[in-house]
Design a protein around this motif. Structure first.
Motif, PDB file in Angstrom:
ATOM      1  N   ILE A 113       0.831  -1.204   0.000  1.00 36.86           N
ATOM      2  CA  ILE A 113       0.000   0.000   0.000  1.00 36.86           C
ATOM      3  C   ILE A 113       0.864   1.251   0.000  1.00 36.86           C
ATOM      4  O   ILE A 113       0.624   2.202  -0.751  1.00 36.86           O
ATOM      5  N   ASP A 114       1.898   1.270   0.843  1.00 38.34           N
ATOM      6  CA  ASP A 114       2.773   2.439   0.906  1.00 38.34           C
ATOM      7  C   ASP A 114       3.502   2.650  -0.421  1.00 38.34           C
ATOM      8  O   ASP A 114       3.582   3.771  -0.930  1.00 38.34           O
ATOM      9  N   ALA A 115       4.021   1.546  -1.014  1.00 39.90           N
ATOM     10  CA  ALA A 115       4.728   1.660  -2.296  1.00 39.90           C
ATOM     11  C   ALA A 115       3.792   2.166  -3.389  1.00 39.90           C
ATOM     12  O   ALA A 115       4.197   2.945  -4.257  1.00 39.90           O
ATOM     13  N   HIS A 116       2.550   1.735  -3.332  1.00 38.49           N
ATOM     14  CA  HIS A 116       1.578   2.162  -4.337  1.00 38.49           C
ATOM     15  C   HIS A 116       1.262   3.649  -4.208  1.00 38.49           C
ATOM     16  O   HIS A 116       1.171   4.373  -5.218  1.00 38.49           O
ATOM     17  N   MET A 117       1.124   4.140  -2.998  1.00 46.11           N
ATOM     18  CA  MET A 117       0.703   5.524  -2.803  1.00 46.11           C
ATOM     19  C   MET A 117       1.783   6.533  -3.184  1.00 46.11           C
ATOM     20  O   MET A 117       1.478   7.641  -3.614  1.00 46.11           O
ATOM     21  N   VAL A 118       3.055   6.158  -3.040  1.00 46.40           N
ATOM     22  CA  VAL A 118       4.106   7.117  -3.398  1.00 46.40           C
ATOM     23  C   VAL A 118       4.372   7.142  -4.900  1.00 46.40           C
ATOM     24  O   VAL A 118       5.120   7.993  -5.381  1.00 46.40           O
ATOM     25  N   GLN A 119       3.770   6.224  -5.660  1.00 43.66           N
ATOM     26  CA  GLN A 119       3.867   6.258  -7.126  1.00 43.66           C
ATOM     27  C   GLN A 119       2.455   6.077  -7.712  1.00 43.66           C
ATOM     28  O   GLN A 119       2.252   5.433  -8.727  1.00 43.66           O
ATOM     29  N   TYR A 120       1.480   6.672  -7.062  1.00 42.45           N
ATOM     30  CA  TYR A 120       0.080   6.316  -7.272  1.00 42.45           C
ATOM     31  C   TYR A 120      -0.387   6.479  -8.706  1.00 42.45           C
ATOM     32  O   TYR A 120      -0.155   7.498  -9.346  1.00 42.45           O
ATOM     33  N   ARG A 121      -1.053   5.447  -9.185  1.00 35.14           N
ATOM     34  CA  ARG A 121      -1.820   5.445 -10.424  1.00 35.14           C
ATOM     35  C   ARG A 121      -3.095   4.648 -10.149  1.00 35.14           C
ATOM     36  O   ARG A 121      -3.040   3.593  -9.501  1.00 35.14           O
ATOM     37  N   PRO A 122      -4.259   5.098 -10.600  1.00 33.66           N
ATOM     38  CA  PRO A 122      -5.494   4.364 -10.321  1.00 33.66           C
ATOM     39  C   PRO A 122      -5.438   2.931 -10.850  1.00 33.66           C
ATOM     40  O   PRO A 122      -4.861   2.671 -11.913  1.00 33.66           O
ATOM     41  N   THR A 123      -6.051   2.020 -10.118  1.00 31.60           N
ATOM     42  CA  THR A 123      -6.087   0.607 -10.514  1.00 31.60           C
ATOM     43  C   THR A 123      -7.421   0.229 -11.141  1.00 31.60           C
ATOM     44  O   THR A 123      -7.664  -0.946 -11.414  1.00 31.60           O
ATOM     45  N   PHE A 124      -8.307   1.209 -11.362  1.00 33.67           N
ATOM     46  CA  PHE A 124      -9.644   0.932 -11.884  1.00 33.67           C
ATOM     47  C   PHE A 124      -9.577   0.148 -13.191  1.00 33.67           C
ATOM     48  O   PHE A 124     -10.362  -0.779 -13.413  1.00 33.67           O
ATOM     49  N   TYR A 125      -8.649   0.512 -14.070  1.00 33.62           N
ATOM     50  CA  TYR A 125      -8.568  -0.090 -15.396  1.00 33.62           C
ATOM     51  C   TYR A 125      -7.665  -1.317 -15.351  1.00 33.62           C
ATOM     52  O   TYR A 125      -6.503  -1.286 -15.754  1.00 33.62           O
ATOM     53  N   SER A 126      -8.207  -2.399 -14.843  1.00 35.12           N
ATOM     54  CA  SER A 126      -7.430  -3.619 -14.623  1.00 35.12           C
ATOM     55  C   SER A 126      -8.351  -4.820 -14.717  1.00 35.12           C
ATOM     56  O   SER A 126      -9.576  -4.707 -14.651  1.00 35.12           O
ATOM     57  N   VAL A 127      -7.734  -5.993 -14.863  1.00 36.25           N
ATOM     58  CA  VAL A 127      -8.450  -7.257 -14.706  1.00 36.25           C
ATOM     59  C   VAL A 127      -8.167  -7.758 -13.298  1.00 36.25           C
ATOM     60  O   VAL A 127      -7.000  -7.859 -12.893  1.00 36.25           O
ATOM     61  N   PHE A 128      -9.216  -8.049 -12.539  1.00 36.20           N
ATOM     62  CA  PHE A 128      -9.104  -8.432 -11.132  1.00 36.20           C
ATOM     63  C   PHE A 128      -9.534  -9.881 -10.921  1.00 36.20           C
ATOM     64  O   PHE A 128     -10.398 -10.387 -11.646  1.00 36.20           O
ATOM     65  N   ARG A 129      -8.970 -10.491  -9.900  1.00 37.49           N
ATOM     66  CA  ARG A 129      -9.597 -11.692  -9.373  1.00 37.49           C
ATOM     67  C   ARG A 129     -10.894 -11.229  -8.700  1.00 37.49           C
ATOM     68  O   ARG A 129     -10.877 -10.307  -7.877  1.00 37.49           O
ATOM     69  N   THR A 130     -11.999 -11.863  -9.027  1.00 41.09           N
ATOM     70  CA  THR A 130     -13.294 -11.377  -8.553  1.00 41.09           C
ATOM     71  C   THR A 130     -13.378 -11.262  -7.036  1.00 41.09           C
ATOM     72  O   THR A 130     -13.848 -10.238  -6.521  1.00 41.09           O
ATOM     73  N   PRO A 131     -12.935 -12.262  -6.254  1.00 42.68           N
ATOM     74  CA  PRO A 131     -13.023 -12.092  -4.792  1.00 42.68           C
ATOM     75  C   PRO A 131     -12.246 -10.888  -4.279  1.00 42.68           C
ATOM     76  O   PRO A 131     -12.650 -10.252  -3.296  1.00 42.68           O
ATOM     77  N   ALA A 132     -11.137 -10.533  -4.956  1.00 41.92           N
ATOM     78  CA  ALA A 132     -10.325  -9.394  -4.509  1.00 41.92           C
ATOM     79  C   ALA A 132     -11.060  -8.083  -4.729  1.00 41.92           C
ATOM     80  O   ALA A 132     -11.097  -7.213  -3.849  1.00 41.92           O
ATOM     81  N   ILE A 133     -11.672  -7.895  -5.903  1.00 40.27           N
ATOM     82  CA  ILE A 133     -12.364  -6.635  -6.154  1.00 40.27           C
ATOM     83  C   ILE A 133     -13.672  -6.575  -5.364  1.00 40.27           C
ATOM     84  O   ILE A 133     -14.105  -5.505  -4.928  1.00 40.27           O
ATOM     85  N   GLN A 134     -14.292  -7.722  -5.122  1.00 43.43           N
ATOM     86  CA  GLN A 134     -15.483  -7.737  -4.270  1.00 43.43           C
ATOM     87  C   GLN A 134     -15.138  -7.293  -2.850  1.00 43.43           C
ATOM     88  O   GLN A 134     -15.871  -6.508  -2.232  1.00 43.43           O
ATOM     89  N   ALA A 135     -14.027  -7.779  -2.341  1.00 42.90           N
ATOM     90  CA  ALA A 135     -13.605  -7.388  -0.993  1.00 42.90           C
ATOM     91  C   ALA A 135     -13.270  -5.899  -0.932  1.00 42.90           C
ATOM     92  O   ALA A 135     -13.619  -5.210   0.022  1.00 42.90           O
ATOM     93  N   ALA A 136     -12.592  -5.392  -1.964  1.00 49.82           N
ATOM     94  CA  ALA A 136     -12.207  -3.980  -1.972  1.00 49.82           C
ATOM     95  C   ALA A 136     -13.426  -3.063  -1.961  1.00 49.82           C
ATOM     96  O   ALA A 136     -13.414  -2.000  -1.345  1.00 49.82           O
ATOM     97  N   TYR A 137     -14.503  -3.501  -2.623  1.00 51.74           N
ATOM     98  CA  TYR A 137     -15.732  -2.701  -2.664  1.00 51.74           C
ATOM     99  C   TYR A 137     -16.684  -3.012  -1.515  1.00 51.74           C
ATOM    100  O   TYR A 137     -17.795  -2.490  -1.471  1.00 51.74           O
ATOM    101  N   GLY A 138     -16.277  -3.865  -0.594  1.00 50.56           N
ATOM    102  CA  GLY A 138     -17.125  -4.150   0.549  1.00 50.56           C
ATOM    103  C   GLY A 138     -18.221  -5.141   0.278  1.00 50.56           C
ATOM    104  O   GLY A 138     -19.169  -5.264   1.048  1.00 50.56           O
TER     105      GLY A 138
END
Length: 332
Positions: free
Chosen positions: A156-181
């Motif tokens: 998370i820390d490494a991602h935020m200091v070089q931040y780019r949105p991850t919206f445009y990606s292919v996800f494992r479904t359980p991972a994106i479901q968890a991220a969206y609650g």
């Protein structure tokens, strides 16, 4: 194998009162041979949803489309979260109605996820196109980087200091479901911070990979036509920023605790710090101080490497840009 993997991928398309963009997206999907199920999460006000149903009937021939309608009282984040709860395929991809993904890159992302079980999402650089006269160029590069690490908080820390949105990606479904609650939570913080929290929620669950070459295209508009909330500088300087930052960090911290054992306060404080590092790196020159030089230099290096592709696009990318009217000057 590629065809079978596409059938195990759901393309989720949020849309809101934008029939012109929605029509254009379906025309592009049909011309590109999209063979995956498409789930439309429609929050349009009446009669927009009826208009979209007619657009699907007229422009969705050959596509497998499920049209879900939501009330205007359902926030964009919750709408996507509820829609995600209905996804039954192993993989899922999000794509707004005014954006486009290149099918060969989608297939490459699926293969990468099959080969790397520790990876939860795969994306790549995007072409940003616009007719906004306030922008310096009609075509720009939206960069993307790998994010890997042994622990959730490090990623998370490494991602935020070089931040780019991850919206445009292919996800494992359980991972994106968890991220969206999993559709059970309403984000009680600003949409801009929801973007950070959702990306952090993905990084909490595993590695992120960025493919070489362009993954797709995004359109930026002169006027904001969706419900994405205020601009970053407005919310950073708002008196309620700290409270919303805390709520957004808490959402991501709860996901961290599903995968690693630590006190909640430890995860919460580390994620809040990571979010503030994003603010400093991205908006430091405007607020105060100077951001870490390596990050903008890294972004600049990737933009420079991909710039020749925009100057002389390969046939497939040139055709996609022409199809949306973003590159009329490129010769056939």
């Amino acid at each position: 194998m590629a065809a079978s993997l596409l059938q195990d991928l759901t393309l989720l398309v949020p849309t809101y009162n934008r029939p012109r963009f929605f029509t254009r997206f379906l025309d592009y999907a049909r011309a590109s041979g999209f063979d995956m199920p498409i789930l439309v999460a429609d929050g349009s006000e009446a009669p927009g949803a009826e208009t979209n149903a007619d657009i699907i009937a007229r422009h969705g021939a050959g596509l497998t489309i499920e049209h879900q309608r939501y009330g205007t009282d359902v926030t964009p984040g919750l709408r996507v979260g509820i829609a995600l709860q209905t996804v039954g395929t192993r993989y899922c991809m999000l794509c707004a109605d005014d954006d486009f993904v290149f099918l060969p890159k989608v297939k490459e992302a699926l293969f990468r996820l099959e080969l790397e079980p520790e990876c939860v999402a795969v994306g790549g650089p995007m072409i940003v196109f616009t007719d906004n006269p306030a922008k310096p160029a009609p075509l720009r590069v939206h960069v993307a980087h790998d994010v890997t690490g042994p622990s959730a908080l490090q990623r998370i820390d490494a991602h935020m200091v070089q931040y780019r949105p991850t919206f445009y990606s292919v996800f494992r479904t359980p991972a994106i479901q968890a991220a969206y609650g999993r559709g059970k939570e309403t984000f009680d913080f600003w949409p801009r911070l929801a973007e950070l929290s959702l990306s952090a929620g993905i990084m909490a669950q595993g590695n992120y990979r960025a493919l070489d070459g362009f993954f797709g295209m995004r359109e930026m508009h002169p006027a904001q036509e969706s419900k994405t909330g205020g601009q970053w500088m407005d919310i950073i300087l708002h008196r309620d920023f700290s409270a919303h930052l805390e709520a957004a960090a808490a959402h991501a911290a709860r996901i961290v605790l599903e995968h690693e054992e630590m006190p909640f306060e430890t995860a919460l404080n580390a994620i809040k710090l990571a979010f503030l590092r994003f603010v400093h790196v991205t908006y430091g020159p405007t607020l105060r101080g100077t951001p870490v030089r390596e990050v903008p230099e890294r972004h600049a290096a990737q933009r420079a490497a991909l710039a020749p592709v925009l100057q002389a696009p390969p046939a497939e990318i040139a055709a996609a840009l022409r199809a949306v009217g973003a590159l009329p000057s490129v010769a056939s």
